[in-house]
Design a protein around this motif. Structure first.
Motif, PDB file in Angstrom:
ATOM      1  N   LYS A 190       1.001  -1.052  -0.694  1.00 23.96           N
ATOM      2  CA  LYS A 190      -0.266  -0.127  -0.271  1.00 23.96           C
ATOM      3  C   LYS A 190       0.825   1.174   0.045  1.00 23.96           C
ATOM      4  CE  LYS A 190      -4.771  -1.297   2.359  1.00 23.96           C
ATOM      5  NZ  LYS A 190      -3.994  -2.352   3.622  1.00 23.96           N
ATOM      6  N   THR A 226       4.295   1.860  -1.091  1.00 27.91           N
ATOM      7  CA  THR A 226       4.696   1.544  -2.562  1.00 27.91           C
ATOM      8  C   THR A 226       4.312   1.679  -3.480  1.00 27.91           C
ATOM      9  OG1 THR A 226       5.260  -0.363  -2.468  1.00 27.91           O
ATOM     10  CG2 THR A 226       6.720   0.685  -1.312  1.00 27.91           C
ATOM     11  N   CYS A 227       2.819   1.689  -3.798  1.00 27.89           N
ATOM     12  CA  CYS A 227       2.236   1.604  -4.917  1.00 27.89           C
ATOM     13  C   CYS A 227       1.635   2.794  -5.596  1.00 27.89           C
ATOM     14  CB  CYS A 227       1.137   0.432  -4.700  1.00 27.89           C
ATOM     15  SG  CYS A 227       0.074   0.514  -5.837  1.00 27.89           S
ATOM     16  N   GLN A 228       2.091   3.363  -6.291  1.00 30.75           N
ATOM     17  CA  GLN A 228       2.344   4.967  -6.620  1.00 30.75           C
ATOM     18  C   GLN A 228       1.849   4.749  -8.063  1.00 30.75           C
ATOM     19  OE1 GLN A 228       5.975   5.749  -4.728  1.00 30.75           O
ATOM     20  NE2 GLN A 228       4.643   6.459  -3.082  1.00 30.75           N
ATOM     21  N   GLN A 229       0.515   5.347  -8.011  1.00 30.84           N
ATOM     22  CA  GLN A 229      -0.017   5.546  -9.585  1.00 30.84           C
ATOM     23  C   GLN A 229       2.169   6.429 -10.475  1.00 30.84           C
ATOM     24  OE1 GLN A 229      -3.571   8.072  -9.872  1.00 30.84           O
ATOM     25  NE2 GLN A 229      -4.209   6.704 -11.278  1.00 30.84           N
ATOM     26  N   ARG A 285       4.067   8.940  -8.595  1.00 30.10           N
ATOM     27  CA  ARG A 285       5.714   8.049  -8.831  1.00 30.10           C
ATOM     28  C   ARG A 285       6.328   9.497  -9.511  1.00 30.10           C
ATOM     29  NH1 ARG A 285       7.181   2.761  -7.845  1.00 30.10           N
ATOM     30  NH2 ARG A 285       9.379   2.215  -7.689  1.00 30.10           N
ATOM     31  N   GLN A 289      -1.824  -2.315 -10.840  1.00 32.98           N
ATOM     32  CA  GLN A 289      -1.396  -0.509 -10.344  1.00 32.98           C
ATOM     33  C   GLN A 289      -0.864  -0.342  -9.775  1.00 32.98           C
ATOM     34  OE1 GLN A 289      -2.709  -2.791  -5.793  1.00 32.98           O
ATOM     35  NE2 GLN A 289      -0.972  -4.074  -6.135  1.00 32.98           N
ATOM     36  N   GLY A 290       0.047   0.796  -9.178  1.00 28.27           N
ATOM     37  CA  GLY A 290       1.323   1.373  -9.449  1.00 28.27           C
ATOM     38  C   GLY A 290       1.981   2.082 -10.493  1.00 28.27           C
ATOM     39  N   THR A 291       3.319   1.828 -10.767  1.00 29.60           N
ATOM     40  CA  THR A 291       3.518   1.962 -12.164  1.00 29.60           C
ATOM     41  C   THR A 291       4.463   0.852 -12.140  1.00 29.60           C
ATOM     42  OG1 THR A 291       4.066   4.306 -11.129  1.00 29.60           O
ATOM     43  CG2 THR A 291       5.740   3.184 -12.636  1.00 29.60           C
TER      44      THR A 291
END
Length: 855
Positions: free
Chosen positions: A359, A361-364, A368, A754-756
């Motif tokens: 949660k 570390t997960c960045q759009q 990021r 999800q995330g980058t």
């Protein structure tokens, strides 16, 4: 004679296929590189201490020797090396020894008093010729030890100032820590479950690229122990709400768990004045509570609680808790201890901690990218006096790189499907109006329900599953398999054998599959089912989480059906042969290899597991696997020759022809091991071919596949991004941030979840099949659409993905493994790993279970 510029394959020009576009990549151009030579010195600090203490010693050395260092501003890697832009004046013989004394401070290993007096010996090691690095970047000479040391010196230079911040920064609230190539700070942090916290950090690495050096900067995160009261840490580790919940003492099982979690954690004591500077490492816990832990003082026996009451006028609030032992004769009550700030949490995180970490570390992608740019402010290259001294300047603009989006391939299902051939959009599709290309027949099977669930719900789910499988093109003559109910804590082997016998008796034929309904996502039960089914009984199993039983959604059943079909020898889909000419024109085998190692910090005697997977048909849809257990931490595959031979024979038995070409994808190798792996493993493949027939010499291409890197791409134009804000599947980058002249490229083949998204890096080391850039990029991308277990393109080529899954699966094959939450990678000696039954070698790779997606 022309100079050989590389031992590996040179880039055969760039690709042309696909739609061109521009993307941002997290690389920053070095606009000015040191021209003059860099002076390399070897450092020996005695006695030996960890890097963090070495840096304190170096800081003290710098302060005392300003006359030698001021004009040079050398940089230190925390271990063995100093790099200086000018020669250091040590008099005659380019070497000198200095005596350094550190002021009283923490840093004590294992509870001993830290050595405060050190000898620092500095000796000239080499002069790094930077001119050669310039020539390498221009593609005029091959890599050499001098060039590698030059790049390492730049790495140390950009990291020197941040890595010294924990020494020079005196604010108690803000902490800094260096781990490998990243430096972390608690300025951006968040609590994790169970006494840990996650800190954000910045990764930086100097990378050679065509005509220039680049600095790769990324955000990273790692776990630390929460500092503060040890009692609070114990409360969190035991998942209690309040210290009062510990009033009854700690049961033995919890004490063992606690000891495992606290071993080697550094603490300070709070009951003595001026003692807060000094730190100790926890060795173990006492078996007894503080009021029952006896020791002798001046000939009289007393217990720890009474001693504290008498000596420090301090009645213990928690006399019923054990003490921590910090050395042989010193036991301290937990309540007088505080956890030292800034200690890295090196144990494997449990499921809940991992979820919290994801949660955090997960960045759009755009978030990021912004964080990376903020990181640049913290790293502050502009005002770095060390970099200035060396003449190194770095752009503050993220690199804009040319990219291409490759078109998706046409996927084929059974001709009777309403939607038999189609081109997926955005890397994903579904099974609506589609039947599998070749449906398997399931006649002999059973179901085992682990736990107490209503039979009605189970039967309803099986009905739904059977209907979906038939709609999707499988043939299931036996629609009512026998159902066995059992205790998940009971004898798993016995239950599976019982199901096997019932299935065989009902259908009068050998059982093909056992469907297992599991009560939870825990590893132990799943691992035992796989060990028994793969190595004892020799039957395929399909595990299903009980939460899906009660809803029996069509989409879920369809996904399970895909897995079942390939386990039973069916084929789900394939790519139009004209779109994979390399495979379809001549008999060709695709191979994927991976090695997984035991978790760090565990038992050194645990083995590593090597897996090789290979395609078995002209459509590259069916695969077989070969597994070996080998010495722990060894990256080179010991018996690769035997594994290749096994799979070449299986290919011949399946197709009736020998492969004329081998395309070998190899996962999990770092740059430093390229040469070693290539030399050994190409030789092993050749030997395997020769052992089958002295004249059998298929052409070989050897490609390294890397996921562990920090390159990320960010779309510039909204039109070039998918709904998660990531680059579109099929995005390929092969210039500006790649190798100066070798054949490598980045391919982002999957749609973001999800995330980058992380692109996969492909690096061709050897190529007798004469691929050009387009043909290898296109083939690799198209293959990502025929991963049998889902209806989306995946992030790395299937042969390697399957090899990765096989390695994970083989970990389950040992009886000795300890699959607790705390340490699910542990245990198992080489001899205790079971061998997979031969019939299952083909299906094992389509193994089931709620594995985390590797996206």
């Amino acid at each position: 004679m022309s100079v050989k510029v590389t031992d590996f394959v040179k880039r055969p020009g760039v690709g042309r296929e696909g739609r061109p576009l521009k993307v941002r990549a997290n690389f920053f151009e070095v606009t000015s590189l040191p021209d003059s030579n860099v002076h390399h010195y070897d450092v020996t600090i005695t006695p030996e201490v960890p890097p963090s203490l070495n840096r304190k010693i170096y800081c003290e050395f710098e302060a005392l020797n300003e006359n030698i260092l001021a004009t040079a501003r050398p940089v230190f890697d925390g271990r063995k090396n100093i790099y200086s832009p000018k020669p250091l004046s040590f008099g005659e013989n380019d070497a000198a020894t200095f005596d350094i004394t550190l002021p009283e401070d923490d840093g004590a290993p294992l509870g001993k008093r830290p050595p405060r007096a050190f000898k620092v010996k500095i000796k000239k090691a080499a002069v790094i010729n930077m001119e050669e690095l310039h020539r390498f970047l221009d593609g005029k000479c091959k890599s050499s030890p001098n060039i590698l040391t030059g790049i390492m010196a730049l790495d140390v230079l950009i990291r020197h100032k941040p890595s010294m911040m924990h020494v020079t920064h005196k604010d108690d609230e803000i902490m800094y820590a260096t781990v490998g190539r990243s430096f972390y700070t608690n300025q951006i942090s968040q609590s994790l479950f169970g006494g840990a916290e996650v800190w954000q950090g910045y990764y930086q690495s100097a990378r050679p690229t065509p005509k220039k050096m680049m600095i790769n900067v990324d955000v990273s995160a790692t776990a630390f122990y929460e500092s503060g009261s040890l009692v609070q840490m114990v409360v969190k580790l035991l998942n209690k709400r309040h210290p009062d919940d510990l009033r009854r003492g700690i049961p033995d099982r919890d004490r063992v768990k606690l000891e495992k979690s606290l071993k080697n954690v550094k603490i300070r004591v709070t009951h003595r004045e001026n003692a807060s500077k000094r730190s100790f490492k926890i060795v173990k816990l006492t078996n007894t509570a503080a009021n029952a832990t006896k020791f002798e003082i001046e000939g009289k026996k007393t217990d720890v609680a009474s001693y504290f009451q008498k000596t420090y006028k301090r009645p213990l609030q928690f006399p019923f808790l054990p003490c921590v032992v910090v050395r042989k004769d010193t036991s301290l009550p937990i309540e007088v201890c505080e956890v030292v700030k800034g200690q890295r949490h090196i144990r494997k995180l449990n499921e809940r901690q991992t979820a919290d970490m994801i949660k955090f570390t997960c960045q759009q992608p755009h978030v990021r990218a912004n964080k990376i740019m903020q990181g640049l402010d913290i790293l502050n290259y502009r005002e770095n006096e060390y970099m200035r001294q060396f003449g190194l300047q770095v752009s503050e603009e993220m690199a804009v790189v040319p990219a291409r989006v490759l078109p998706a391939p046409k996927i084929q299902y059974h001709p009777s499907s309403r939607d038999a051939a189609f081109t997926p959009k955005d890397g994903s599709w579904n099974l609506r109006d589609k039947k599998v290309a070749t449906g398997a027949t399931l006649g002999s099977w059973a179901c085992v329900v682990f736990g107490n669930f209503e039979m009605q719900a189970v039967q309803h789910f099986i009905r739904e599953l059977v209907n979906t499988c038939q709609d999707t093109g499988m043939n299931i003559p036996n629609k009512n398999p026998p159902i066995v109910q059992g205790n998940p804590q009971g004898n798993i082997e016995q239950m599976l054998r019982q199901a096997w016998v019932k299935a065989g008796n009902m259908s009068k034929s050998p059982p093909q599959l056992i469907v297992c309904i599991l009560p939870n996502t825990g590893v132990p039960l799943y691992a035992e089912i796989k060990r028994v089914s793969d190595t004892v009984i020799g039957v395929a199993t399909q595990c299903v989480q009980s939460k899906h039983i009660f809803q029996a959604k069509k989409q879920y059943c369809a996904n399970v059906c895909l897995k079942m079909n390939v386990k039973l020898g069916g084929m789900n889909s394939f790519i139009e042969p004209s779109q994979v000419p390399f495979i379809s024109q001549r008999p060709t085998i695709l191979m994927g290899a991976d090695v997984t190692h035991p978790a760090p910090g565990g038992d050194e005697s645990r083995p590593s597991i090597a897996a090789l997977c290979a395609s078995m048909d002209a459509k590259a849809s069916r695969y077989a696997a070969s597994i070996r257990v080998q010495a722990g931490r060894q990256e080179i595959i010991s018996d690769l020759s035997g594994m290749v031979k096994e799979l070449l024979k299986t290919f011949y038995q399946t197709c009736g022809r020998k492969p004329e070409r081998i395309l070998f994808y190899r996962d999990g190798v770092s740059e430093g091991q390229f040469e070693q792996v290539l030399d050994f493993e190409i030789e092993a493949v050749r030997n395997a071919c020769a052992s089958l027939d002295a004249n059998y010499k298929p052409t070989i291409t050897f490609v390294i596949v890397q996921k562990r890197h920090h390159a990320r791409f960010f779309p510039i134009d909204k039109r070039d991004s998918d709904r998660t804000g990531n680059c579109l599947p099929g995005t390929v980058v092969e210039s500006v941030i790649t190798h100066p002249f070798e054949f490598d490229f980045y391919l982002q083949s999957h749609a973001g979840l999800q995330g980058t998204s992380r692109p996969t890096h492909y690096h061709v080391l050897y190529d007798e099949n004469r691929f050009n850039a387009d043909s290898l990029q296109k083939l690799s991308y198209h293959l990502c659409y025929v991963f049998a277990r889902c209806t989306r393109s995946v992030s790395l080529v299937p042969p390697v993905y399957y090899a990765h899954l096989v390695c994970s699966r083989a970990r389950f094959h040992s009886r000795n493994e300890n699959w607790s939450d705390q340490d699910s990678e542990s245990g198992g000696s080489v001899s205790s790993y079971g061998m997979v039954k031969p019939d299952l070698q083909k299906v094992i790779i389509f193994f089931n279970g709620e594995q985390k997606k590797h996206h």
